[in-house]
Write a protein that holds these residues in place. Structure first.
Motif, PDB file in Angstrom:
ATOM      1  N   THR A  92       0.837  -1.207   0.000  1.00  0.00           N
ATOM      2  CA  THR A  92       0.000   0.000   0.000  1.00  0.00           C
ATOM      3  C   THR A  92       0.866   1.249   0.000  1.00  0.00           C
ATOM      4  O   THR A  92       0.655   2.173  -0.790  1.00  0.00           O
ATOM      5  CB  THR A  92      -0.914   0.013   1.233  1.00  0.00           C
ATOM      6  OG1 THR A  92      -1.795  -1.100   1.173  1.00  0.00           O
ATOM      7  CG2 THR A  92      -1.728   1.297   1.281  1.00  0.00           C
ATOM      8  N   THR A  93       1.863   1.280   0.898  1.00  0.00           N
ATOM      9  CA  THR A  93       2.760   2.435   0.955  1.00  0.00           C
ATOM     10  C   THR A  93       3.543   2.570  -0.339  1.00  0.00           C
ATOM     11  O   THR A  93       3.726   3.670  -0.863  1.00  0.00           O
ATOM     12  CB  THR A  93       3.727   2.298   2.142  1.00  0.00           C
ATOM     13  OG1 THR A  93       2.976   2.183   3.349  1.00  0.00           O
ATOM     14  CG2 THR A  93       4.648   3.504   2.240  1.00  0.00           C
ATOM     15  N   ALA A  94       4.015   1.451  -0.884  1.00  0.00           N
ATOM     16  CA  ALA A  94       4.774   1.480  -2.128  1.00  0.00           C
ATOM     17  C   ALA A  94       3.932   2.032  -3.279  1.00  0.00           C
ATOM     18  O   ALA A  94       4.415   2.821  -4.089  1.00  0.00           O
ATOM     19  CB  ALA A  94       5.272   0.085  -2.468  1.00  0.00           C
ATOM     20  N   SER A  95       2.662   1.624  -3.346  1.00  0.00           N
ATOM     21  CA  SER A  95       1.802   2.096  -4.428  1.00  0.00           C
ATOM     22  C   SER A  95       1.558   3.599  -4.323  1.00  0.00           C
ATOM     23  O   SER A  95       1.418   4.276  -5.341  1.00  0.00           O
ATOM     24  CB  SER A  95       0.462   1.345  -4.404  1.00  0.00           C
ATOM     25  OG  SER A  95      -0.271   1.662  -3.239  1.00  0.00           O
ATOM     26  N   LEU A  96       1.514   4.125  -3.091  1.00  0.00           N
ATOM     27  CA  LEU A  96       1.350   5.570  -2.912  1.00  0.00           C
ATOM     28  C   LEU A  96       2.562   6.324  -3.437  1.00  0.00           C
ATOM     29  O   LEU A  96       2.434   7.329  -4.142  1.00  0.00           O
ATOM     30  CB  LEU A  96       1.145   5.894  -1.432  1.00  0.00           C
ATOM     31  CG  LEU A  96      -0.288   5.805  -0.904  1.00  0.00           C
ATOM     32  CD1 LEU A  96      -0.306   6.070   0.595  1.00  0.00           C
ATOM     33  CD2 LEU A  96      -1.169   6.816  -1.619  1.00  0.00           C
ATOM     34  N   VAL A  97       3.744   5.834  -3.103  1.00  0.00           N
ATOM     35  CA  VAL A  97       4.956   6.499  -3.575  1.00  0.00           C
ATOM     36  C   VAL A  97       5.054   6.419  -5.093  1.00  0.00           C
ATOM     37  O   VAL A  97       5.360   7.405  -5.767  1.00  0.00           O
ATOM     38  CB  VAL A  97       6.203   5.867  -2.925  1.00  0.00           C
ATOM     39  CG1 VAL A  97       7.475   6.497  -3.483  1.00  0.00           C
ATOM     40  CG2 VAL A  97       6.159   6.042  -1.411  1.00  0.00           C
ATOM     41  N   LEU A  98       4.752   5.251  -5.649  1.00  0.00           N
ATOM     42  CA  LEU A  98       4.828   5.071  -7.102  1.00  0.00           C
ATOM     43  C   LEU A  98       3.759   5.878  -7.838  1.00  0.00           C
ATOM     44  O   LEU A  98       3.909   6.181  -9.023  1.00  0.00           O
ATOM     45  CB  LEU A  98       4.702   3.585  -7.445  1.00  0.00           C
ATOM     46  CG  LEU A  98       5.911   2.733  -7.045  1.00  0.00           C
ATOM     47  CD1 LEU A  98       5.594   1.251  -7.194  1.00  0.00           C
ATOM     48  CD2 LEU A  98       7.116   3.096  -7.880  1.00  0.00           C
ATOM     49  N   SER A  99       2.679   6.233  -7.140  1.00  0.00           N
ATOM     50  CA  SER A  99       1.636   7.032  -7.782  1.00  0.00           C
ATOM     51  C   SER A  99       2.093   8.459  -8.044  1.00  0.00           C
ATOM     52  O   SER A  99       1.408   9.214  -8.744  1.00  0.00           O
ATOM     53  CB  SER A  99       0.367   7.043  -6.905  1.00  0.00           C
ATOM     54  OG  SER A  99       0.575   7.828  -5.733  1.00  0.00           O
ATOM     55  N   LEU A 100       3.249   8.827  -7.497  1.00  0.00           N
ATOM     56  CA  LEU A 100       3.800  10.153  -7.765  1.00  0.00           C
ATOM     57  C   LEU A 100       4.541  10.209  -9.101  1.00  0.00           C
ATOM     58  O   LEU A 100       4.986  11.274  -9.519  1.00  0.00           O
ATOM     59  CB  LEU A 100       4.768  10.553  -6.640  1.00  0.00           C
ATOM     60  CG  LEU A 100       4.161  10.692  -5.240  1.00  0.00           C
ATOM     61  CD1 LEU A 100       5.254  10.964  -4.223  1.00  0.00           C
ATOM     62  CD2 LEU A 100       3.105  11.782  -5.213  1.00  0.00           C
ATOM     63  N   ALA A 101       4.666   9.069  -9.782  1.00  0.00           N
ATOM     64  CA  ALA A 101       5.406   9.020 -11.047  1.00  0.00           C
ATOM     65  C   ALA A 101       4.839   9.945 -12.125  1.00  0.00           C
ATOM     66  O   ALA A 101       5.608  10.615 -12.830  1.00  0.00           O
ATOM     67  CB  ALA A 101       5.480   7.585 -11.563  1.00  0.00           C
ATOM     68  N   PRO A 102       3.507  10.019 -12.319  1.00  0.00           N
ATOM     69  CA  PRO A 102       2.993  10.905 -13.376  1.00  0.00           C
ATOM     70  C   PRO A 102       3.380  12.369 -13.189  1.00  0.00           C
ATOM     71  O   PRO A 102       3.807  13.029 -14.150  1.00  0.00           O
ATOM     72  CB  PRO A 102       1.471  10.710 -13.285  1.00  0.00           C
ATOM     73  CG  PRO A 102       1.319   9.335 -12.735  1.00  0.00           C
ATOM     74  CD  PRO A 102       2.430   9.184 -11.749  1.00  0.00           C
ATOM     75  N   ILE A 103       3.237  12.887 -11.955  1.00  0.00           N
ATOM     76  CA  ILE A 103       3.607  14.285 -11.728  1.00  0.00           C
ATOM     77  C   ILE A 103       5.113  14.460 -11.871  1.00  0.00           C
ATOM     78  O   ILE A 103       5.588  15.453 -12.428  1.00  0.00           O
ATOM     79  CB  ILE A 103       3.129  14.750 -10.339  1.00  0.00           C
ATOM     80  CG1 ILE A 103       1.631  15.038 -10.408  1.00  0.00           C
ATOM     81  CG2 ILE A 103       3.889  15.958  -9.855  1.00  0.00           C
ATOM     82  CD1 ILE A 103       1.086  15.839  -9.271  1.00  0.00           C
ATOM     83  N   THR A 104       5.880  13.489 -11.368  1.00  0.00           N
ATOM     84  CA  THR A 104       7.341  13.555 -11.498  1.00  0.00           C
ATOM     85  C   THR A 104       7.730  13.562 -12.968  1.00  0.00           C
ATOM     86  O   THR A 104       8.611  14.327 -13.386  1.00  0.00           O
ATOM     87  CB  THR A 104       8.001  12.357 -10.791  1.00  0.00           C
ATOM     88  OG1 THR A 104       7.591  12.327  -9.422  1.00  0.00           O
ATOM     89  CG2 THR A 104       9.512  12.468 -10.847  1.00  0.00           C
ATOM     90  N   THR A 105       7.072  12.724 -13.769  1.00  0.00           N
ATOM     91  CA  THR A 105       7.357  12.668 -15.202  1.00  0.00           C
ATOM     92  C   THR A 105       7.016  13.990 -15.883  1.00  0.00           C
ATOM     93  O   THR A 105       7.791  14.488 -16.717  1.00  0.00           O
ATOM     94  CB  THR A 105       6.553  11.538 -15.866  1.00  0.00           C
ATOM     95  OG1 THR A 105       6.887  10.296 -15.238  1.00  0.00           O
ATOM     96  CG2 THR A 105       6.858  11.451 -17.354  1.00  0.00           C
ATOM     97  N   ALA A 106       5.876  14.550 -15.537  1.00  0.00           N
ATOM     98  CA  ALA A 106       5.465  15.817 -16.141  1.00  0.00           C
ATOM     99  C   ALA A 106       6.446  16.936 -15.791  1.00  0.00           C
ATOM    100  O   ALA A 106       6.779  17.772 -16.638  1.00  0.00           O
ATOM    101  CB  ALA A 106       4.055  16.182 -15.682  1.00  0.00           C
ATOM    102  N   LEU A 107       6.927  16.937 -14.553  1.00  0.00           N
ATOM    103  CA  LEU A 107       7.897  17.946 -14.140  1.00  0.00           C
ATOM    104  C   LEU A 107       9.234  17.753 -14.857  1.00  0.00           C
ATOM    105  O   LEU A 107       9.857  18.721 -15.305  1.00  0.00           O
ATOM    106  CB  LEU A 107       8.098  17.888 -12.620  1.00  0.00           C
ATOM    107  CG  LEU A 107       6.918  18.362 -11.764  1.00  0.00           C
ATOM    108  CD1 LEU A 107       7.175  18.092 -10.290  1.00  0.00           C
ATOM    109  CD2 LEU A 107       6.647  19.849 -11.995  1.00  0.00           C
ATOM    110  N   LEU A 108       9.669  16.494 -14.976  1.00  0.00           N
ATOM    111  CA  LEU A 108      10.914  16.204 -15.693  1.00  0.00           C
ATOM    112  C   LEU A 108      10.779  16.554 -17.174  1.00  0.00           C
ATOM    113  O   LEU A 108      11.734  17.028 -17.799  1.00  0.00           O
ATOM    114  CB  LEU A 108      11.296  14.731 -15.535  1.00  0.00           C
ATOM    115  CG  LEU A 108      11.742  14.279 -14.139  1.00  0.00           C
ATOM    116  CD1 LEU A 108      11.975  12.776 -14.114  1.00  0.00           C
ATOM    117  CD2 LEU A 108      13.004  15.012 -13.714  1.00  0.00           C
ATOM    118  N   ALA A 109       9.581  16.307 -17.748  1.00  0.00           N
ATOM    119  CA  ALA A 109       9.346  16.638 -19.146  1.00  0.00           C
ATOM    120  C   ALA A 109       9.410  18.148 -19.365  1.00  0.00           C
ATOM    121  O   ALA A 109       9.928  18.621 -20.376  1.00  0.00           O
ATOM    122  CB  ALA A 109       7.992  16.095 -19.602  1.00  0.00           C
TER     123      ALA A 109
END
Length: 299
Positions: A92-109
């Motif tokens: 559950t905790t891991a899925s929460l952290v991994l759910s930040l990937a879209p925003i992280t990707t958008a910021l990196l893009a």
């Protein structure tokens, strides 16, 4: 553009279902060895398809300067960090952290690819992440730990791999980029898995091997090709927002295949997730141009 969105939705639906199938397979194979087997099956499928369609081509040294780091970061480091983190961090905790990937990707893009990070995309991402918190049923804060750091590394390497793939597909065809990056990543994961986990721990059930091969071809092979092709068309930022749908898909498929109960809170979270994706991806209708004055040239 709508066709691209539907294809991205297909990929995310398969990947969301993969959580359920993966939870079944992880009881039959050691985690890193499971990843190595799946990557091997995916690589063989992609190489066979590329050979049959005569689409393999030689790449330049400059292309490998992106492919090798992509295999190392997006496959080896990502897989090692993810499974190491799961030893001490709950799913559950891991899925929460991994759910930040879209925003992280958008910021990196926005930082590396100069893509626009609009207010609409930001609002949609925040709305979708709020829905993810409800879907996974998280309550309370996140305490920093060594395992959590590993999961954070897994999230960052996943987001970074999307950016690297986006940059790579500016130079070569998405299909070729997918084939080479998968094969190179497999070549890095397989030795690490064989060293860390013995082959004796693998399943003896035929259904497990069949499920492993089918999911490898569909989830990683076919979906990888489709995703990387559409990534070039819609941009890394917008494509990554669709990843927010994975918890919602996993919840539905889990209920269908495993009988996992779905609560009202989870349904409310799912509505937020879908709403966030729609908000972030739909474009405003262009306004009709004002009438031109006589004699004024067009640009």
């Amino acid at each position: 553009m709508m066709r691209s969105y539907l294809l991205l939705l297909f990929c995310v639906t398969c990947w969301g279902s993969n959580f359920v199938f993966g939870s079944m397979l992880v009881h039959e194979f050691p985690p890193l060895l499971l990843s190595a087997f799946r990557l091997t099956a995916t690589s063989l499928f992609l190489l066979g398809y590329a050979w049959s369609t005569k689409r393999l081509q030689r790449l330049s040294r400059r292309d490998y300067l992106l492919l090798v780091p992509l295999g190392f970061i997006g496959t080896l480091v990502n897989q090692a960090a993810f499974f190491t983190g799961l030893q001490t961090v709950s799913a559950t905790t891991a899925s929460l952290v991994l759910s930040l990937a879209p925003i992280t990707t958008a910021l990196l893009a926005a930082l590396f690819l100069k893509e626009t990070f609009t207010l609409r995309m930001a609002a949609g991402s925040v709305l979708a992440i709020a829905g993810i918190f409800l879907v996974v049923g998280q309550s309370g804060g996140l305490a920093l730990s060594r395992g959590l750091v590993y999961i954070g590394i897994a999230m960052l390497t996943f987001a970074a791999s999307i950016i690297m793939m986006r940059r790579l597909t500016e130079r070569i065809e998405p299909f070729i980029a997918t084939v080479y990056s998968t094969v190179i990543g497999s070549g890095m994961v397989i030795p690490a898995a064989l060293i860390k986990e013995p082959l004796q721990g693998s399943s003896s059930h035929l259904w497990a091997w069949a499920l492993l091969i089918v999911t490898a071809i569909v989830m990683q092979g076919i979906c990888g090709l489709v995703w990387n092709t559409q990534l070039r068309r819609v941009g890394a930022g917008k494509a990554s927002v669709f990843l927010n749908l994975q918890p919602f898909v996993a919840m539905i498929v889990g209920f269908a295949f495993l009988g996992t109960p779905v609560t009202a809170v989870q349904l409310a979270g799912s509505v937020l997730i879908v709403g966030g994706v729609i908000l972030a991806t739909l474009k405003k209708k262009a306004k009709a141009p004002a009438p031109m004055a006589p004699g004024v040239p067009t640009a």
